[in-house]
Each structure stands twice: as structure tokens, then as C-alpha cells.
Design a protein around this motif. Structure first.
Motif, short mmCIF file in Angstrom:
data_model
loop_
_atom_site.label_atom_id
_atom_site.label_comp_id
_atom_site.label_asym_id
_atom_site.label_seq_id
_atom_site.Cartn_x
_atom_site.Cartn_y
_atom_site.Cartn_z
N GLU A 1 -3.21 16.04 0.34
CA GLU A 1 -4.02 15.05 1.08
C GLU A 1 -3.44 13.65 0.93
O GLU A 1 -3.37 12.88 1.89
CB GLU A 1 -5.48 15.08 0.61
N LYS A 2 -3.02 13.30 -0.28
CA LYS A 2 -2.40 12.00 -0.50
C LYS A 2 -1.10 11.89 0.28
O LYS A 2 -0.80 10.85 0.87
CB LYS A 2 -2.13 11.77 -1.99
N ALA A 3 -0.31 12.97 0.28
CA ALA A 3 0.95 12.97 1.01
C ALA A 3 0.70 12.84 2.52
O ALA A 3 1.41 12.12 3.22
CB ALA A 3 1.74 14.25 0.71
N ARG A 4 -0.34 13.50 3.00
CA ARG A 4 -0.69 13.41 4.42
C ARG A 4 -1.11 11.97 4.75
O ARG A 4 -0.73 11.43 5.79
CB ARG A 4 -1.82 14.38 4.74
N SER A 5 -1.86 11.34 3.87
CA SER A 5 -2.28 9.95 4.08
C SER A 5 -1.07 9.02 4.12
O SER A 5 -0.98 8.14 4.98
CB SER A 5 -3.22 9.50 2.97
N ARG B 1 0.83 -1.21 0.00
CA ARG B 1 0.00 0.00 0.00
C ARG B 1 0.86 1.26 0.00
O ARG B 1 0.62 2.20 -0.75
CB ARG B 1 -0.93 0.00 1.22
N VAL B 2 1.88 1.28 0.83
CA VAL B 2 2.78 2.43 0.91
C VAL B 2 3.54 2.60 -0.41
O VAL B 2 3.69 3.71 -0.91
CB VAL B 2 3.75 2.27 2.10
N LEU B 3 4.00 1.51 -0.96
CA LEU B 3 4.75 1.56 -2.22
C LEU B 3 3.87 2.09 -3.35
O LEU B 3 4.28 2.99 -4.09
CB LEU B 3 5.28 0.17 -2.56
N ILE C 1 3.85 6.40 9.64
CA ILE C 1 4.19 6.56 11.06
C ILE C 1 3.24 5.82 11.99
O ILE C 1 3.59 5.58 13.14
CB ILE C 1 4.28 8.04 11.49
N SER C 2 2.06 5.47 11.50
CA SER C 2 1.09 4.82 12.39
C SER C 2 0.92 3.34 12.09
O SER C 2 1.24 2.49 12.91
CB SER C 2 -0.27 5.50 12.27
N TYR C 3 0.40 3.06 10.92
CA TYR C 3 0.01 1.69 10.61
C TYR C 3 1.17 0.78 10.24
O TYR C 3 1.17 -0.39 10.57
CB TYR C 3 -1.02 1.69 9.48
#
Length: 132
Positions: free
Chosen positions: A94-98, A30-32, A104-106
Motif C-alpha cells: 500500500e505504501k509502495a502504491r501510494s 514527501r516522496v523522499l 506519476i500524478s502529483y
């Protein structure tokens, strides 16, 4: 007999398709994919002729999720005060914030940063050259 073979083949293909699509995305995948999507959107934004000239002043946004400096890069981009009137920039922020939140969280324990070379995130990443 041939109808039975066709039926078994159809069942096998459907089962394989269901198994392939049933696997949930991993945190890493997902991150990639989100980092690639953001990088591509940023490149398109920079090359668009119809977007406001303030886009030229935005911080560069070349992301490598294996580089620890990506966290600072995302924070800087989201906090950048310019271009608030441009819808495409707000969507990109918004995408960058997500992505930052996911990192940092998930995915905090699932990711391994291989480098902390901040200057590497200032240079566009060239695709590897394939030799024939």
C-alpha cells in the motif's frame, strides 16, 4: 526590564517555532521521506524472524527516487502475487502504491530523474562513510 527581555525572547522563540512548522512539505520532501520509510520497512521485514518465509521471495526493494527505474520497481513490487496473507507485506504494498501514485500524478513535473540505471536498484544502498 529583565521580565520584558524574557517576554520578548519567549515571543521570538514561539514565532520561530511556528514559522518552522508552518511550511508545508514539498512534493520532493514527501516522496523522499516515503521512499526512505518504505526501504526501511522492507529491510525490517526481511530481517524479522516472525514473518512468513515467503518474504524471502519478494522482489528487492531498494528505492532511489532520482532513478527513473524506481517506477518499474514499484509497479513490480505492488503486482507481485506472493505473500498476500502477510499483513506487513500488504501494508508495504500500500505504501509502495501510494509512492507510485504520488510520483506519476502529483509530483510528475517537480521531480528530475538523474539516472535510469535499473541494476542500481537491485543493490542495497550503503550509507556514506564519514571520515574523521
Amino acid at each position: 526590564l529583565s521580565t520584558m527581555k524574557m517576554l520578548l525572547l519567549l515571543i521570538a522563540l514561539l514565532s520561530a517555532a511556528l514559522l518552522a512548522s508552518a511550511a508545508p512539505p514539498t512534493c520532493y520532501s514527501r516522496v523522499l521521506s516515503l521512499s526512505k520509510e518504505i526501504t526501511e520497512s522492507f529491510k525490517e521485514l526481511q530481517t524479522s524472524k516472525t514473518v512468513d518465509s515467503c518474504v524471502e521471495t519478494l522482489p528487492r526493494l531498494y528505492l532511489d527516487i532520482h532513478n527513473y527505474c524506481v517506477l518499474a520497481k514499484l509497479r513490480d513490487f505492488v503486482a507481485y502475487p506472493g505473500c498476500d496473507r502477510v499483513v506487513e507485506v500488504n501494508e508495504l504494498k500500500e505504501k509502495a502504491r501510494s509512492l507510485y501514485t504520488i510520483l506519476i500524478s502529483y509530483c510528475r513535473r517537480d521531480l528530475v530523474f538523474l539516472t535510469d540505471d535499473c541494476t542500481a536498484l537491485e543493490i542495497p544502498i550503503s550509507p556514506p562513510i564519514e571520515h574523521s
